[in-house]
Write a protein that holds these residues in place. Structure first.
Motif, mmCIF file in Angstrom:
data_model
loop_
_atom_site.group_PDB
_atom_site.id
_atom_site.type_symbol
_atom_site.label_atom_id
_atom_site.label_comp_id
_atom_site.label_asym_id
_atom_site.label_seq_id
_atom_site.Cartn_x
_atom_site.Cartn_y
_atom_site.Cartn_z
ATOM 1 N N ARG A 47 -0.501 41.354 57.939
ATOM 2 C CA ARG A 47 -0.237 40.836 59.292
ATOM 3 C C ARG A 47 -0.068 39.325 59.183
ATOM 4 O O ARG A 47 -1.007 38.626 58.840
ATOM 5 C CB ARG A 47 -1.380 41.192 60.225
ATOM 6 C CG ARG A 47 -1.500 42.700 60.455
ATOM 7 C CD ARG A 47 -2.789 43.013 61.111
ATOM 8 N NE ARG A 47 -3.854 42.454 60.242
ATOM 9 C CZ ARG A 47 -5.089 42.874 60.194
ATOM 10 N NH1 ARG A 47 -5.488 43.833 60.971
ATOM 11 N NH2 ARG A 47 -5.971 42.324 59.384
ATOM 12 N N ASP A 66 3.765 43.383 57.010
ATOM 13 C CA ASP A 66 3.666 44.574 57.859
ATOM 14 C C ASP A 66 4.098 44.240 59.278
ATOM 15 O O ASP A 66 4.724 45.042 59.959
ATOM 16 C CB ASP A 66 2.235 45.105 57.877
ATOM 17 C CG ASP A 66 1.785 45.599 56.517
ATOM 18 O OD1 ASP A 66 2.640 46.024 55.716
ATOM 19 O OD2 ASP A 66 0.569 45.538 56.242
ATOM 20 N N SER A 67 3.718 43.032 59.736
ATOM 21 C CA SER A 67 4.118 42.541 61.053
ATOM 22 C C SER A 67 4.130 41.022 61.015
ATOM 23 O O SER A 67 3.450 40.409 60.199
ATOM 24 C CB SER A 67 3.156 43.037 62.139
ATOM 25 O OG SER A 67 1.871 42.469 61.947
ATOM 26 N N THR A 69 3.835 37.784 63.756
ATOM 27 C CA THR A 69 3.640 37.228 65.086
ATOM 28 C C THR A 69 4.064 35.767 65.016
ATOM 29 O O THR A 69 3.466 34.983 64.274
ATOM 30 C CB THR A 69 2.178 37.344 65.540
ATOM 31 O OG1 THR A 69 1.811 38.734 65.562
ATOM 32 C CG2 THR A 69 1.977 36.737 66.920
ATOM 33 N N ASP A 89 12.420 46.444 67.282
ATOM 34 C CA ASP A 89 11.669 45.990 66.107
ATOM 35 C C ASP A 89 10.187 45.988 66.441
ATOM 36 O O ASP A 89 9.729 45.173 67.240
ATOM 37 C CB ASP A 89 12.128 44.592 65.693
ATOM 38 C CG ASP A 89 11.434 44.078 64.443
ATOM 39 O OD1 ASP A 89 10.482 44.731 63.964
ATOM 40 O OD2 ASP A 89 11.843 43.023 63.946
ATOM 41 N N ARG A 91 7.826 45.376 64.334
ATOM 42 C CA ARG A 91 7.086 44.534 63.397
ATOM 43 C C ARG A 91 6.982 43.091 63.861
ATOM 44 O O ARG A 91 6.235 42.324 63.292
ATOM 45 C CB ARG A 91 7.770 44.536 62.027
ATOM 46 C CG ARG A 91 7.781 45.844 61.314
ATOM 47 C CD ARG A 91 8.533 45.778 59.983
ATOM 48 N NE ARG A 91 9.274 44.563 59.740
ATOM 49 C CZ ARG A 91 9.007 43.688 58.753
ATOM 50 N NH1 ARG A 91 8.039 43.927 57.914
ATOM 51 N NH2 ARG A 91 9.740 42.613 58.596
ATOM 52 N N SER A 92 7.759 42.685 64.866
ATOM 53 C CA SER A 92 7.796 41.290 65.278
ATOM 54 C C SER A 92 7.271 41.122 66.694
ATOM 55 O O SER A 92 7.607 41.888 67.585
ATOM 56 C CB SER A 92 9.229 40.751 65.217
ATOM 57 O OG SER A 92 9.728 40.834 63.908
#
Length: 122
Positions: A47, A66-67, A69, A89, A91-92
């Motif tokens: 993350r 994985d993601s 932010t 999406d 993941r974002s």
């Protein structure tokens, strides 16, 4: 005329700069900044929190995350990030937040990335 330190200048800059930021970065990207973006975020995994993400020019280079932010103090920059993120999406994520007062609980992220931003964080 806007004096550099005035609130009116800051507001004008905050609102207008996001619309030209990517264009302003083109020469730097051609000169090698894009290669450095890839190298810097190549090891970011799990993350990821990107602080002061600008318009999200680093986002395409997160291969192992994985993601991601992405946060920025400017709502206008965050809107640019959201427009750059493909629909659906999962993941974002984006948020408008100051780097010195992030709205996240401790240990939420595995990796934190800052690029081209320390000169703007008080």
């Amino acid at each position: 005329m806007y004096p550099w330190g005035s609130v009116r200048f800051y507001e004008m800059f905050r609102v207008r700069f996001p619309s030209v930021y990517d264009l302003v970065m083109v020469p730097a990207d051609w000169a090698g900044l894009r290669r450095h973006r890839r190298a810097i975020v190549a090891g970011a995994d799990g993350r990821v929190l990107e602080v002061a993400a600008g318009t999200g020019l680093n986002l395409p280079h997160y291969r192992r995350a994985d993601s991601v932010t992405a946060v920025d103090l400017s709502r206008e920059m965050v809107e640019r990030i959201s427009a750059r993120t493909p629909p659906g999406d999962l993941r974002s994520f984006t948020a408008t937040a100051a780097a010195e007062a992030l709205p996240f609980v401790d240990d939420l992220f595995d990796t934190v990335v800052l690029t081209l931003s320390l000169c703007t964080i008080p």
